[in-house]
Scaffold this active site. Sequence first.
Site, PDB file in Angstrom:
ATOM      1  N   ASP A 138       0.884  -1.171   0.000  1.00 22.44           N
ATOM      2  CA  ASP A 138       0.000   0.000   0.000  1.00 22.44           C
ATOM      3  C   ASP A 138       0.915   1.211   0.000  1.00 22.44           C
ATOM      4  OD1 ASP A 138      -1.633   2.124   0.638  1.00 22.44           O
ATOM      5  OD2 ASP A 138      -2.425   1.275   2.494  1.00 22.44           O
ATOM      6  N   LYS A 174       2.572  11.296  -3.285  1.00 22.20           N
ATOM      7  CA  LYS A 174       1.528  10.591  -4.028  1.00 22.20           C
ATOM      8  C   LYS A 174       0.608  11.588  -4.739  1.00 22.20           C
ATOM      9  CE  LYS A 174      -1.984   7.037  -3.169  1.00 22.20           C
ATOM     10  NZ  LYS A 174      -2.406   6.029  -2.165  1.00 22.20           N
ATOM     11  N   GLU A 214      -7.283   0.424  -4.408  1.00 20.96           N
ATOM     12  CA  GLU A 214      -7.285   0.306  -2.945  1.00 20.96           C
ATOM     13  C   GLU A 214      -8.609  -0.249  -2.401  1.00 20.96           C
ATOM     14  OE1 GLU A 214      -6.118   4.259  -1.830  1.00 20.96           O
ATOM     15  OE2 GLU A 214      -4.092   3.942  -2.597  1.00 20.96           O
ATOM     16  N   ASP A 235     -12.993   5.261   3.226  1.00 22.72           N
ATOM     17  CA  ASP A 235     -11.565   5.373   3.550  1.00 22.72           C
ATOM     18  C   ASP A 235     -11.258   6.780   4.038  1.00 22.72           C
ATOM     19  OD1 ASP A 235      -8.811   5.591   3.569  1.00 22.72           O
ATOM     20  OD2 ASP A 235      -8.509   4.608   1.637  1.00 22.72           O
TER      21      ASP A 235
END
Length: 612
Positions: A13, A75, A174, A196
């Site tokens: 991840d 990211k 994800e 999330d």
Amino acid sequence: MTLKPSDRILGIDLGTTNSLAAAVLPQGPEALTPPGAPGPLVPSVAVRVEGRWVAGRQAVPHRLTRPGDTFFSIKRLMGRGLEDLAEELPRIPYRVEGGDRKLVKVMADGQGFTPQEISAQILKEVKAGAEAALGESIRRAVITVPAYFDDAQRQATRDAGRMAGLEVERILNEPTAAALAYGLEQKAKGLVAVYDLGGGTFDISILRLDGQVFQVVATHGNTHLGGDDLDHALAEHLAARHPAAPLAEPLAKAALLREAERVKRKLSAALECDYRIDLGAGALSGRVTREELNALAAPLVAATLESCRAALAMGQVDPQQITEVVMVGGMSRVALVRQEVERFFGRRPNVAINPDEVVAVGAAVHGHMLGGHRKDYVLLDVNPLALGLETMGGTFTKIINANSTIPAQATEYFTTSADNQTAVELNIYQGEREFVRDCRNLGRFKLGGLPPMAAGLPKVKVTFTVDANGILTVAAEEERSGKAASIEVIPSHGLTSREIDRIMEDAVEHGMEDLTMRQLVEFRLTAQAVFRGIEKAWPQAQALFTPETQQAIRVQMTQVSAAAEGRDPWRLKAEMDRLGDLTRPLADAIISTAALRELKEFYQEHKERETP
Ligand code: AMP
């Protein structure tokens, strides 16, 4: 120490704030804690120190001392250009510049580094930690990305993996990973909501599960909403209790924020918590209740539920239709979050797996399946290159994007460009470029026997379906006449992964020039369509406009023609806009008549494309 080489496929991840690896061990899937580390989380931070990279936990303290050289939240920059990042840049203390091919670079030591290179440093740290934990040397991995990541962002992630010395077996969504961690693929059918909430981002994804395959139905979220906001709110709340304390100083502020975060975590399990903030000269202390925290968290939770509502609306799903809710991200432990999510979906969320680890665990499970450990599980594959059709001017129109999970299906509508066309030819290609001459031809077929109709009138519905084995079927139907035809092709036949890599690289290399050319071709086609519309509407124009305006329109049409001969799409666009301004009253007057569809489309900037 030499490690024994392993064929194991690691699950990674690669997160905005933290990253981690997991693997399927004899006792089951597990997040891997490097020896000596407090836990499996590796901070997604990298810093240049004396010409070398330091990444992960050791890099974190440098955020305070060398903010300009310490890269975090990288990211957010992956696969993006400067123009995509207007919102991000003011929040970033390090230097970000435009690089080659519209991608950005970050600056350190007077050199530019791509976000891929920085992510590779983080991945190397994660890989080394996992290798130390397993006592094996690892070369293969599944890396996860948010469901909304586009091709460029996915490709950048894949490149980062390669630079870190990993063979990236799969880029996995994800939310899909989180669902796999809970074994939800075992249930035959259903709609899964993956909620999330992390430190700085919120994502809601709605997945449709059908025969062990997850398809993303809708995603929504906020890239700047998360636990950090609650930390700040709690810090302000605490500061307000001590109005005389010197809490504006940077060190005191940092201590206050740290304590707020600790108290927030404690209140996930406890109903109240004592705090103490050391200020050198003295300390501030007191007690906070969960109720107080709930009041501060309420607006944040409400904002996430707003996103959930939007995602459900986009996917045309009612909350009652959701069969499973999966919680991801550290903030999903907050009591109010769980309670409100449960109330919203009317069902208890899955929380058994550590929400910081659930994505990596799912990626490991997927890697395990890919490694052939579960023969029944060959689905959940992705389509490596975009599939689509040749459209006017030799352009390539993508219908199914690269990296779409297969089986996949997508439909687009096309029309004709000439009057009384009785057949349309569908020319199928695979590739990542803007023009078919740079793509791979997969086959062609004709949809014939159409009744003669005016250009633009036929409605040709084209459906691309890729089944679980990667077999593409293209079906076309002209909806007004009901004429239909279809063809089956095998898109990846003969294409090695090396070729795929080369094609991907070419696409990046020629991206800009391709795009300019494509824009030019599209504007030229629009100009032609607009001219046809104006000619058809000329009788009305004569009634509507003064002779001077009519003359001005004619003059502007020659300007557009001249620009269409040139090679600058933006000049052409500017001339067309000017023509548009002149003819707008005409369009307004007749916009509803079918004969002037092209004009109407032009003004609505409708993007319907024409087949050759
Ligand atoms: P992530 O980005 O998924 O690593 O999530 C990190 C966020 O979760 C941070 O805001 C943490 O403060 C928060 N967090 C982690 N553990 C807890 C907990 N036990 N209770 C409340 N928030 C937590």
